[in-house]
Design a protein around this motif. Structure first.
Motif, PDB file in Angstrom:
ATOM      1  N   PHE A 247       1.322   1.314  -9.927  1.00  0.00           N
ATOM      2  CA  PHE A 247       1.007   1.001  -8.493  1.00  0.00           C
ATOM      3  C   PHE A 247       2.225   0.248  -7.813  1.00  0.00           C
ATOM      4  O   PHE A 247       2.149   0.201  -6.461  1.00  0.00           O
ATOM      5  CB  PHE A 247      -0.250   0.028  -8.235  1.00  0.00           C
ATOM      6  CG  PHE A 247      -1.320   0.724  -9.048  1.00  0.00           C
ATOM      7  CD1 PHE A 247      -1.783   1.977  -8.631  1.00  0.00           C
ATOM      8  CD2 PHE A 247      -1.874   0.046  -9.919  1.00  0.00           C
ATOM      9  CE1 PHE A 247      -2.936   2.438  -9.423  1.00  0.00           C
ATOM     10  CE2 PHE A 247      -3.291   0.485 -10.646  1.00  0.00           C
ATOM     11  CZ  PHE A 247      -3.696   1.803 -10.322  1.00  0.00           C
ATOM     12  N   GLY A 248       3.271  -0.178  -8.175  1.00  0.00           N
ATOM     13  CA  GLY A 248       4.239  -0.928  -7.617  1.00  0.00           C
ATOM     14  C   GLY A 248       3.992  -2.588  -7.782  1.00  0.00           C
ATOM     15  O   GLY A 248       3.092  -3.000  -8.208  1.00  0.00           O
ATOM     16  N   ALA A 249       5.145  -3.244  -7.685  1.00  0.00           N
ATOM     17  CA  ALA A 249       4.905  -4.583  -7.835  1.00  0.00           C
ATOM     18  C   ALA A 249       4.551  -5.321  -9.059  1.00  0.00           C
ATOM     19  O   ALA A 249       3.904  -6.415  -9.181  1.00  0.00           O
ATOM     20  CB  ALA A 249       4.244  -5.344  -6.546  1.00  0.00           C
TER      21      ALA A 249
ATOM     22  N   LEU B 253      -6.460  -2.926 -16.134  1.00  0.00           N
ATOM     23  CA  LEU B 253      -5.616  -3.226 -15.159  1.00  0.00           C
ATOM     24  C   LEU B 253      -4.508  -4.026 -15.555  1.00  0.00           C
ATOM     25  O   LEU B 253      -4.983  -5.116 -16.621  1.00  0.00           O
ATOM     26  CB  LEU B 253      -6.206  -3.957 -13.818  1.00  0.00           C
ATOM     27  CG  LEU B 253      -7.225  -3.033 -13.067  1.00  0.00           C
ATOM     28  CD1 LEU B 253      -7.735  -3.788 -11.925  1.00  0.00           C
ATOM     29  CD2 LEU B 253      -6.305  -1.682 -12.433  1.00  0.00           C
ATOM     30  N   ALA B 254      -3.255  -4.143 -15.252  1.00  0.00           N
ATOM     31  CA  ALA B 254      -2.298  -4.845 -15.828  1.00  0.00           C
ATOM     32  C   ALA B 254      -1.431  -5.276 -14.625  1.00  0.00           C
ATOM     33  O   ALA B 254      -0.942  -4.604 -13.829  1.00  0.00           O
ATOM     34  CB  ALA B 254      -1.659  -4.041 -16.988  1.00  0.00           C
ATOM     35  N   TRP B 255      -0.567  -6.457 -15.026  1.00  0.00           N
ATOM     36  CA  TRP B 255       0.242  -7.098 -14.315  1.00  0.00           C
ATOM     37  C   TRP B 255       1.563  -7.398 -15.174  1.00  0.00           C
ATOM     38  O   TRP B 255       1.154  -8.140 -16.228  1.00  0.00           O
ATOM     39  CB  TRP B 255       0.148  -8.022 -13.284  1.00  0.00           C
ATOM     40  CG  TRP B 255       1.125  -8.528 -12.354  1.00  0.00           C
ATOM     41  CD1 TRP B 255       1.553  -7.888 -11.203  1.00  0.00           C
ATOM     42  CD2 TRP B 255       1.847  -9.803 -12.716  1.00  0.00           C
ATOM     43  NE1 TRP B 255       2.881  -8.583 -10.897  1.00  0.00           N
ATOM     44  CE2 TRP B 255       2.852  -9.740 -11.546  1.00  0.00           C
ATOM     45  CE3 TRP B 255       1.972 -10.701 -13.454  1.00  0.00           C
ATOM     46  CZ2 TRP B 255       3.825 -10.819 -11.708  1.00  0.00           C
ATOM     47  CZ3 TRP B 255       2.749 -11.954 -13.496  1.00  0.00           C
ATOM     48  CH2 TRP B 255       3.595 -11.887 -12.339  1.00  0.00           C
TER      49      TRP B 255
ATOM     50  N   ALA C 131       0.779  -1.058   0.096  1.00  0.00           N
ATOM     51  CA  ALA C 131      -0.090  -0.120  -0.196  1.00  0.00           C
ATOM     52  C   ALA C 131       0.806   1.226  -0.034  1.00  0.00           C
ATOM     53  O   ALA C 131       0.524   2.350  -0.451  1.00  0.00           O
ATOM     54  CB  ALA C 131      -0.908   0.145   1.121  1.00  0.00           C
ATOM     55  N   ASP C 132       2.235   1.214   0.480  1.00  0.00           N
ATOM     56  CA  ASP C 132       2.682   2.211   0.701  1.00  0.00           C
ATOM     57  C   ASP C 132       3.859   2.635  -0.545  1.00  0.00           C
ATOM     58  O   ASP C 132       4.808   3.362  -0.523  1.00  0.00           O
ATOM     59  CB  ASP C 132       3.712   2.288   2.047  1.00  0.00           C
ATOM     60  CG  ASP C 132       4.635   0.950   2.039  1.00  0.00           C
ATOM     61  OD1 ASP C 132       5.356   1.068   2.829  1.00  0.00           O
ATOM     62  OD2 ASP C 132       4.383   0.072   1.012  1.00  0.00           O
ATOM     63  N   THR C 133       3.689   1.628  -1.617  1.00  0.00           N
ATOM     64  CA  THR C 133       4.536   1.773  -2.776  1.00  0.00           C
ATOM     65  C   THR C 133       4.301   3.100  -3.618  1.00  0.00           C
ATOM     66  O   THR C 133       3.059   3.270  -3.807  1.00  0.00           O
ATOM     67  CB  THR C 133       4.297   0.585  -3.755  1.00  0.00           C
ATOM     68  OG1 THR C 133       4.412  -0.457  -3.209  1.00  0.00           O
ATOM     69  CG2 THR C 133       5.032   0.710  -4.780  1.00  0.00           C
ATOM     70  N   PRO C 134       5.070   3.677  -3.891  1.00  0.00           N
ATOM     71  CA  PRO C 134       4.890   5.095  -4.595  1.00  0.00           C
ATOM     72  C   PRO C 134       4.133   4.860  -5.959  1.00  0.00           C
ATOM     73  O   PRO C 134       4.256   3.667  -6.587  1.00  0.00           O
ATOM     74  CB  PRO C 134       6.277   5.665  -5.042  1.00  0.00           C
ATOM     75  CG  PRO C 134       7.189   4.982  -3.969  1.00  0.00           C
ATOM     76  CD  PRO C 134       6.534   3.726  -3.525  1.00  0.00           C
ATOM     77  N   ALA C 135       3.247   5.686  -6.453  1.00  0.00           N
ATOM     78  CA  ALA C 135       2.153   5.552  -7.580  1.00  0.00           C
ATOM     79  C   ALA C 135       2.542   6.552  -8.565  1.00  0.00           C
ATOM     80  O   ALA C 135       1.644   7.690  -8.651  1.00  0.00           O
ATOM     81  CB  ALA C 135       0.870   5.318  -7.104  1.00  0.00           C
TER      82      ALA C 135
END
Length: 397
Positions: free
Chosen positions: A64-66, A110-112, A21-25
């Protein structure tokens, strides 16, 4: 988002690691503005068509990170005057220019992305190979997009395997097209493409199982392979492709049509010349079709053969293109097509030409012409385009 697509989105992304949740966006704004004048002179109509349209796409992309990201994009088209048949305005006394005014949600997904595997779920742009079978019809002001789940796997450095399941296609005629099936189609389509690339060569094989739930006669299964190569600088290049298309799913018709393409090319001092022979089979009652393709890029810019005639199509063509001027900013193309039925009989011929200028890395201008001369199919037709396009990206945070 439709229920089936939403469920598939969750399944496609369920195995991906959770993001903190704290990953920079980081967030960025993307835009694409295109101003175009188009004229059509068709002998079947007493009046010429003229369309002056402005298309603007605005998108927000978030990281969103990760490996997670998202994209949201809207598009709108404004038109000055109504001296053309847009497919939505009812002005059938004019030739058709399929650029209706109106707005729509163009993309939302949404993508990963991991080291070797990636997934995208939602409304998106899909481009496969040269877009002969699957594309976004980027030439028109409204874009063709898909409600889909798309997966990509890279099992080795030289290999890429792509799979997509399509729930719906949003077509270039826009949301307000008078014909409902010209707006969008419900699908249950499976696309599989495996490509091997080494150096300047690429070999790909594909299976496209297309089920159209709104128009059963448009459903088809297409299996094929494509091999292309080009020189690093000057020299010989080529494209060879072959495919077979049959009826599929609940299609009440029964057919089997062949497709092939042979396109040798030679590049010298920045100028490329090529010869081509593209065959789309037909039996006199039905012909091979490519309903999800970027059709404007094939069989001439006049778009006489967006739907393949029942007798099939043999397109034999020659083209030459290059660039000149400071930093090669001026690009040009000239092409000639000879059109015949797949089993004899002549349709007509066409000349195409374009001249483009890069004002900067973000702004490009284009002058484009197409002239079709009928000889058994359609009517004489000529088209002119004048266009300026501006694309950009701006980081917001």
């Amino acid at each position: 988002m439709h229920t089936r697509l939403a469920t598939a989105c969750l399944l496609a992304l369920a195995s991906a690691p959770a993001w903190a949740a704290d990953t920079p966006a980081p967030l960025q704004l993307e835009w694409d503005a295109r101003l175009r004048h188009e004229q059509v002179d068709n002998d079947a109509f007493a009046r010429d068509a003229r369309a002056d349209t402005l298309r603007l796409r605005l998108g927000l992309r978030a990281q969103f990170g990760a490996g997670f990201s998202g994209y949201l994009e809207g598009a709108g088209v404004a038109a000055a005057g109504g001296h053309y048949n847009s497919g939505a305005n009812g002005h059938t006394q004019y030739p058709t220019i399929t650029d209706p005014k109106g707005g729509e949600l163009n993309q939302a997904y949404l993508a990963w992305q991991g080291n070797r595997f990636g997934a995208i779920a939602g409304r998106q742009r899909l481009l496969f190979d040269n877009q002969r079978w699957i594309g976004n019809v980027g030439w028109r002001q409204h874009e063709q997009t898909f409600d889909a789940v798309a997966l990509q796997w890279q099992p080795a450095t030289d290999w890429t395997v792509r799979y997509a399941w399509l729930d719906r296609v949003h077509r270039v005629a826009g949301r307000d097209a008078l014909l409902p099936t010209a707006r969008e189609r419900k699908l249950d389509t499976h696309l599989l493409n495996a490509a091997f690339k080494r150096g300047m060569q690429q070999l790909s094989g594909y299976a496209y199982l297309h089920e159209d739930r709104d128009v059963a006669t448009a459903s088809s299964a297409t299996y094929g392979a494509r091999w292309s190569g080009k020189p690093a600088a000057d020299g010989f290049g080529w494209t060879l492709e072959a495919a077979q298309q049959t009826d599929y799913a609940s299609n009440p018709l029964h057919f089997s049509h062949a497709y092939w393409l042979a396109e040798p090319a030679w590049t010298q001092h920045g100028i490329t010349g090529k010869l081509g022979w593209e065959h789309l089979g037909g039996n006199g009652h039905h012909a091979l079709q490519t309903p999800l393709a970027t059709l404007h890029a094939f069989n001439g810019w006049d778009d006489q053969f967006a739907v393949t005639p029942a007798g099939g199509l043999d397109d034999r063509y020659a083209a030459i293109n290059g660039a000149f001027g400071p930093q090669a900013r001026i690009g040009w193309t000239v092409a000639w097509h000879d059109y015949r039925a797949a089993r004899g009989g002549r349709y007509g011929s066409e000349w195409d030409g374009s001249l483009g200028y890069a004002f900067s890395t973000a702004i490009n201008g284009l002058l484009k012409l197409a002239s079709y001369r009928a000889d058994g199919f359609g009517r004489d037709d000529a088209k002119l385009w004048l266009q300026v396009e501006w694309k950009g990206v701006q980081a917001l945070r």
